[in-house]
Design an enzyme around this catalytic site. Sequence first.
Site, PDB file in Angstrom:
ATOM      1  NE  ARG A 120      35.985  51.686  72.804  1.00  8.98           N
ATOM      2  CZ  ARG A 120      35.066  51.258  71.958  1.00  8.98           C
ATOM      3  NH1 ARG A 120      33.812  51.577  72.166  1.00  8.98           N
ATOM      4  NH2 ARG A 120      35.384  50.521  70.909  1.00  8.98           N
ATOM      5  CG  LEU A 146      36.216  50.755  83.544  1.00  9.63           C
ATOM      6  CD1 LEU A 146      36.512  49.686  84.579  1.00  9.63           C
ATOM      7  CD2 LEU A 146      36.345  52.145  84.188  1.00  9.63           C
ATOM      8  CB  SER A 182      16.631  57.468  62.898  1.00 14.53           C
ATOM      9  OG  SER A 182      16.226  57.683  64.218  1.00 14.53           O
ATOM     10  NE  ARG A 224      26.041  56.278  74.636  1.00 13.71           N
ATOM     11  CZ  ARG A 224      26.066  55.881  73.371  1.00 13.71           C
ATOM     12  NH1 ARG A 224      25.974  54.624  73.059  1.00 13.71           N
ATOM     13  NH2 ARG A 224      26.155  56.771  72.397  1.00 13.71           N
ATOM     14  CG  HIS A 240      14.269  58.362  75.247  1.00 20.19           C
ATOM     15  ND1 HIS A 240      13.324  59.331  74.987  1.00 20.19           N
ATOM     16  CD2 HIS A 240      15.423  58.826  74.734  1.00 20.19           C
ATOM     17  CE1 HIS A 240      13.890  60.340  74.353  1.00 20.19           C
ATOM     18  NE2 HIS A 240      15.165  60.062  74.189  1.00 20.19           N
TER      19      HIS A 240
HETATM   20  N1  GLN Z   1      16.816  62.993  63.048  1.00 21.65           N
HETATM   21  C1  GLN Z   1      17.466  62.355  64.152  1.00 21.65           C
HETATM   22  C2  GLN Z   1      16.882  60.973  64.386  1.00 21.65           C
HETATM   23  O1  GLN Z   1      15.724  60.804  64.206  1.00 21.65           O
HETATM   24  C3  GLN Z   1      17.359  63.167  65.424  1.00 21.65           C
HETATM   25  C4  GLN Z   1      18.126  62.552  66.564  1.00 21.65           C
HETATM   26  C5  GLN Z   1      18.187  63.404  67.821  1.00 21.65           C
HETATM   27  O2  GLN Z   1      17.375  64.247  68.058  1.00 21.65           O
HETATM   28  N2  GLN Z   1      19.158  63.166  68.659  1.00 21.65           N
HETATM   29  O3  GLN Z   1      17.567  60.061  64.763  1.00 21.65           O
END
Ligand code: GLN
Length: 758
Positions: free
Chosen positions: A16, A18, A438, A520, A699
């Site tokens: 990796r 790069l 999570s 990534r 996000h």
């Molecule tokens: N249960 C996972 C989380 O909360 C779902 C992740 C996802 O949808 N990519 O991280």
Amino acid sequence: MTTVSNLGFPRIGAKRELKRALEAHWRGETTPQQLHDTARALRERHWRLQYAAGADLVPCNDFSLYDQVLDTAFALDAIPERYRALADADPLAGYFALARGLQREGIDVHALEMTKWFDTNYHYLVPELHAQQTFRLRGDKAVGEFLEAKALGVKARPVLLGPVSFLLLSKTVDGSDRLALLARLLPVYAEWLGRLREAGADWVQIDEPCLVQDLDEDDRAAYRTAYDALAAAARPKLLLATYFGALEDNLAFAAALPADGLHVDLVRAPAQLDAVLDALPPRHVLSLGLVDGRNVWRTDLDRALALAQRAHARIGGERLQLAPSCSLLHVPIDATLETALPADLRGWLGFARQKLEELRTLADALNGLGSARSTLEQARERYATRASSPKVHRAEVAARLAALADVPTRRGSPYPQRRLAQARRFGLPPFPTTTIGSFPQTQQVREARAGHRAGKLSDADYEAFLEAETARCVRFQEEIGLDVLVHGEFERNDMVEYFGEQLDGFAFTRNGWVQSYGSRCVKPPILYGDVQRPAPMTVRWSRYAQSLTERPMKGMLTGPVTVLQWSFVRDDQPRETTCRQVALALRDEVLDLEAAGIGVIQIDEPALREGLPLRRAHWRAYLEWAVECFRIAAAGVADHTQVHTHMCYSEFNDIIEAVAAMDADVISIETSRSRMELLEAFVRFRYPNGIGPGVYDIHSPRVPEQAEMSALLEKAGAVLAPEQLWVNPDCGLKTRGWPETRRALTAMVSAAQALRAT
Ligand code: GLN
Ligand code: ZN
């Protein structure tokens, strides 16, 4: 003489390099010159590696500092206004701003949208065009890399993304027709090809992967116009490259386009060979995609050789090239580096280098070289060990699969009845609140995991640490007033790896990195053998978390389709068979969770949609087995156990029936970024079960206000019945920090409470 040619090589580097160079540059630690030096060294190393592995012809301009579609847009000057000043003043900074956005000294531009490259896990940047779009050549990347190769004594074939696929992969921001821009684009392509010819290129590989998709008459007309125009230009010869599937109904017209050669994918679509040979114009070169550029297994060389021989018998060796099915971008570089894997498994793996060696063997055999015979013999033996290995084929798994017809894939009662049983059991308020699973994976959590892996933190200390984190998370959720709690997933690194590590049939590489986007990379697990679950995987953590609270604790599993989709999957049986094995293992886990007193179980399927085949005609079959697999996993529980699923995307319109057929009691989906646009699907189709359209975009570090979430809920309430509606974020919170999480979730709970009060 039949030759070996390659269509594209992974650019990130075996270690990796790069990635490291890019990230150092972005942090401001290196100059553009230092970055370019690393890139040039990688290109040279990769060209030499490809030759050493047996290629006669190597690609150039397949390299990219970020993404090949972005490179194309940049080279054609298809640069949106917001980046233009920067791109003119500092092309490299402008290029990265298009890729990643830029916030600095009064500049604030958002990046181009990113989307999946066909059905791969690679993401490209979507060029933004508009009705007044003009094109011109900018920079000299393609010519420059060709000359760079030439100076090294490397005869390289430049790769360009073709004009029609370029437009079809772009979007217009004003709703105008992309293909209307073709007339303006073609002279620039003609000039581009002319420059490559002047530089000494006699062939160019022109990629038109959209030719394997469903095309309408306008698309086909665009292809004809484009290639008629390019045929008239002073240019190198063109190898029209198609990959990721069969040409099918596009074959006749694609073969008739005025190019000089055609590349076809015989891994995904071996059956198209005879039709291709029939359609191939008399002087065309034929490039056969014989080894899988998308997967990590060594090839069945006898089968591949038989295909090549069939072509050889028809058109002879001079016009024949052997190649991978597509660019090798999608596989890691060298399987022999995986010394930590068991030797037999390592021997079954073919990464980029091994794939080129295989092509060399095939070409040598075709060219009558005696030396190929012993190599073929060895390959055959290795292949046979895989076919008979007890690690791959487990009688217990086969027996279970054979008895699958007896496994109920329907819940005991229809949803309305289950709903009552669950209401009685949990007594949740209207508009119940929950999260997706999570909670913040802080530096501390990651350090503890790394320390444990490295043997610096004992099992007992690591467990104690995880218990403390989990307990804190449960207390936090009670404190802010969430209704259905989660344990936080602190013990998990990755939602597929965590399960793969506990199931038979999976292996993990050290260096098996593939580019996902930009710098990534992901290291997909290798699903090599029959899958079974030696012991419960998540029960310990769910049970512990439930012991800390009176409120329902949601068990968290990754669904079978997502496990499949995010792994390198064995190629010796249909994907759906492998998926059913994973589903059965998950079914056992679901039942164990239920037996341990976990009343709510979520089976995440974020990758369900991305598994859709490229051709619509194949969607139904896929959705049928994908939905069946989910139900194998989910349907064994009692009426009063509540099954959730989660999907993190918002394009539901065309799969909503399949999503409903999964029959989860509750689904949570992504909607906040699209401002609930996806709910259109629910206007057309009355989704019957519980649903939580995400009201908080996890996000982004932005913390939404309660009013904002209330407004989204109101929008959702307009198309969904109040008793259906759940209140939750868009996705898991693992990338967020605790302070923002607290503020956002507190506001979210208030929004739900406000709704209950009305
Ligand atoms: N249960 C996972 C989380 O909360 C779902 C992740 C996802 O949808 N990519 O991280
Ligand atoms: Zn998600």
